[in-house]
Design a protein around this motif. Structure first.
Motif, PDB file in Angstrom:
ATOM      1  N   GLN A  74      -0.273   6.742  -6.261  1.00 11.04           N
ATOM      2  CA  GLN A  74      -1.267   6.992  -6.005  1.00 11.04           C
ATOM      3  C   GLN A  74      -2.736   6.048  -6.727  1.00 11.04           C
ATOM      4  O   GLN A  74      -2.984   6.377  -7.469  1.00 11.04           O
ATOM      5  N   PHE A 120       0.738  -1.622  -0.012  1.00 13.60           N
ATOM      6  CA  PHE A 120       0.249   0.351  -0.271  1.00 13.60           C
ATOM      7  C   PHE A 120       0.702   1.145   0.195  1.00 13.60           C
ATOM      8  O   PHE A 120       0.948   1.985  -0.256  1.00 13.60           O
ATOM      9  N   ASP A 121       1.471   1.175   0.832  1.00 14.25           N
ATOM     10  CA  ASP A 121       2.488   2.858   0.769  1.00 14.25           C
ATOM     11  C   ASP A 121       3.590   2.810  -0.308  1.00 14.25           C
ATOM     12  O   ASP A 121       3.942   4.893  -1.032  1.00 14.25           O
ATOM     13  N   ALA A 154       1.098   4.047  -2.377  1.00 15.59           N
ATOM     14  CA  ALA A 154       0.212   5.718  -1.796  1.00 15.59           C
ATOM     15  C   ALA A 154       1.473   6.946  -2.242  1.00 15.59           C
ATOM     16  O   ALA A 154       1.143   7.983  -3.181  1.00 15.59           O
ATOM     17  N   THR A 155       3.133   6.344  -2.175  1.00 18.21           N
ATOM     18  CA  THR A 155       3.749   7.478  -2.412  1.00 18.21           C
ATOM     19  C   THR A 155       3.976   7.453  -3.966  1.00 18.21           C
ATOM     20  O   THR A 155       5.139   8.504  -4.179  1.00 18.21           O
TER      21      THR A 155
END
Lengths: 393, 283
Positions: A334, A326-327, A330-331
């Motif tokens: 997205q 996920f991280d 997201a960075t």
């Protein structure tokens, strides 16, 4: 002589129990007066939000006092003294288990129940739930949603490609499993990427992939670019073909992120294998050598069977890592461009709390699907653990 | 030892191996090195395309100073500590209790409860997200550091219990048994006999949980919105959005976010690895 002391030992300590019971009652009674409004006036702060944290601490302190008193109460009862071994484990378990239940186990079922509703996460002014029960509607929508299939496909890519971390980790571990001077420092430096936050790894790779000034474009320019003087007289770089924009391209974005994710994951698998290699019995290796086993044959027939526990853990953590990704998404992207690098974990977040969406029901349906996928691995892991437990008995 | 110890090989092979080590390491850590170089070069270098060459001037102190001066990095770092330390203490303390209960007492529920902790530890975060947000909302602890700590502590208790239980299970059970026969109270056995023996496990768990929480991003984005409560991982991401053209500052901030876990790792290496490789060695 001894009989009164024995019966004493099992008798309820009445004063202790009474005092403890009074303390429990007082704490629980006081708890209802600790409100945010009350704390606000007590602390003389104007904003309600400023009173939230102190309120929380006072509540927790009161609860802890009540718990401690309850503990004293129970241990002073004759029932406890008679059944120590049966009661004590529950006393030890109580706080941890309750907290884990409230925050982890119960929410799983709540999420699953949300997935059958349409809800935006709000309550009306009287605190009444504003959602609506819609049965399998969310799942019907889900199976018609092209973004869902993209995410699912990407999740599969993650699962498959992330597995590369296991053999590469083994390879590096074999490479480093020597005893030359300074090898310990090499081992820890190779492990380094795992310690760094995934957000930072994501930023590092997003920058490395940058087609204008990233690491990759620099390496690209060694092969495909030449520096020319343009009309104005400045030096410019002319490349043919142009350096690829890995994260900007729908077809490559996911693979760019997976490659970045592999970096720390390989380090983790490496350390698992290094520890495993450390514990291999040298007798068997010697025996293998006497039988003429060398290199690949030795690895295949003598070493790998002994590394089985390490391989098992490596696969488990890699699967979980792949599904939890996920991280980095997201960075780095997205989910973009155009949702092409979405995975279930990120898509769920985006649908549920992403800007202006707030589809709690739909998000929960995605989360449930992700959970069911994970459940396959969790069950397998638990089953293996169960086998070990039965064996150990 | 496998592969065959390199000392037994010829001089040429040994030299080749020793030469290949630093080269392999360099390639392995290239992204990190590159970002470090970026973090100490002046902004003008990046603008003129000197991204990988020798920096035109070394601005280690100036760039990192600028990160602290221009951004809230210091507060972000402090917030992270405020989140990570209490979480570490609560979850390890709780796990000592639960792990002891599940390892020492042979009651019917011991294994199911243990598996509950293990299974809960592996679930995807997303299935917990909305109920936890909703609950934090209703308890009015959303957007506060204690609220996040509560969740982290509860969740990490699962992993800590798995670790602790296996560790205590490996201790000699006769010790506890004989103490019990002498009539020592259960809690005294735990406190005076078992707790001193599990110190290594406590150390390993502390290091691991601290690092896990330090690096957490998901829960901080979900449970914290207020800028004054954000930890460094979220802060760095925000900075990345704000300083689009200032890569030297973003990279400096990223490295700052990475430093504490790295120090933790190098200082407590033995414990760290013992924690991570849990179960990887036993047959």
């Amino acid at each position: 002589m001894t009989s009164p002391s024995v019966s004493d030992r099992f008798a309820t300590s009445k004063t202790r129990a009474l005092v403890a019971a009074v303390v429990i009652a007082l704490c629980l009674y006081a708890l209802q007066f600790v409100t945010i409004d009350g704390m606000q006036s007590l602390l003389d702060v104007t904003r309600q939000s400023a009173a939230r944290v102190p309120t929380f601490f006072v509540r927790i302190t009161l609860l802890l006092c009540a718990l401690a008193a309850a503990f004293i109460f129970i241990t002073s009862l004759s029932f406890y003294k008679r059944n120590k071994v049966a009661v004590a484990p529950w006393l030890f378990l109580f706080v941890g288990l309750v907290l884990f239940m409230i925050y982890v186990i119960v929410p799983i079922f709540q999420s699953i129940s949300y997935s059958f509703t349409r809800w935006d996460g709000l309550y009306d002014i009287n605190g009444v739930w504003t959602g609506k029960w819609v049965g399998f509607h969310n799942y019907k929508l889900l199976f018609q949603d092209p973004n869902f299939y993209t995410s699912l496909k990407n999740n599969l890519w993650w699962l498959v490609l992330f597995m590369l971390a296991v053999p590469i980790g083994l390879f590096i571990a074999l490479f480093l499993n020597q005893t030359v001077t300074g090898i310990r420092i090499y081992k820890s430096l190779f492990f380094f990427p795992f310690v760094i936050s995934q957000v930072v790894v994501g930023l590092i790779f997003a920058w490395a992939y940058n087609p204008e000034f990233g690491l990759l474009s620099e390496i690209w320019s060694w092969f495909f670019c030449e520096t020319k003087t343009n009309i104005v007289g400045n030096l410019t770089r002319v490349c043919s073909p142009e350096p690829p924009s890995i994260l900007g391209d729908e077809n490559t974005a996911t693979f760019g992120i997976i490659a970045a994710g592999l970096w720390p994951q390989i380090a983790y698998c490496m350390i698992l294998y290094l520890t495993g290699l450390n514990n291999i019995s040298s007798d068997q290796i010697e025996a293998g050598r006497l039988d003429g086993a060398k290199g690949w044959k030795m690895l295949r027939h003598v070493i790998l069977p002994q590394l089985k526990p390490a391989t098992f853990i490596a696969i488990v953590v890699t699967v979980i890592g792949a599904l939890r990704s996920f991280d980095m998404i997201a960075t780095m992207t997205q989910g973009g461009p155009f949702g092409s690098s979405n995975v279930l974990a990120y898509y769920m977040y985006d649908q549920a709390v992403g800007e202006g969406v707030g589809r709690y029901g739909y998000g929960s349906a995605i989360a449930t699907v992700l959970f069911l996928i994970m459940l396959v691995y969790i069950s397998y892991f638990l089953w293996r653990m169960y086998q070990d437990e039965v064996e150990a008995r | 030892m496998f592969p065959r110890p390199i000392e037994k090989s010829s001089f040429a092979v040994r030299t080749l191996y020793k030469l290949s080590l630093p080269i392999a390491l360099l390639i392995w850590l290239l992204p990190l090195l590159a970002i470090f170089m970026t973090s100490i070069r002046p902004a003008s270098d990046i603008a003129t395309g000197n991204v990988f060459g020798i920096p035109s001037s070394f601005q280690l102190i100036r760039n990192y100073g600028e990160v602290f001066a221009k951004t809230d990095a210091l507060r972000y770092l402090f917030n992270t500590l405020l989140i990570a330390l209490p979480t570490m203490i609560i979850s390890v303390a709780l796990a000592c209790l639960t792990g002891y209960a599940l390892a020492v007492y042979k009651f019917r529920w011991a294994l199911p409860i243990f598996f509950l902790f293990v299974a809960g530890n592996f679930v995807p975060f997303q299935i917990l997200m909305l109920p936890v947000v909703d609950m934090s909302n209703r308890l009015d602890i959303i957007n506060t550091v204690p609220g996040l700590v509560m969740f982290h502590a509860a969740f990490q208790t699962g992993f800590c219990t798995l670790f602790m239980r296996n560790f205590i299970k490996a201790l000699p059970f006769e010790l506890i048994e004989s103490a019990r026969l002498e009539g020592v109270d259960e809690f005294k056995i735990f406190w005076h006999l078992v707790l001193p023996l599990v110190k290594p496990a406590i150390a390993a768990l502390c290091v691991l949980i601290f690092t896990f929480i330090w690096n957490d991003f998901f829960w901080a984005t979900v449970l914290l919105r207020d800028d004054s409560t954000l930890p460094i991982t979220v802060g760095v991401r925000t900075l990345n959005g704000e300083f689009v053209q200032q890569w030297h500052l973003v990279s400096a901030a990223s490295l700052l976010a990475a430093i504490p876990p790295v120090i933790m790792f190098f200082v407590m290496q033995k414990h760290f690895i013992a924690g991570l490789t849990l179960g990887a060695t036993k047959g």
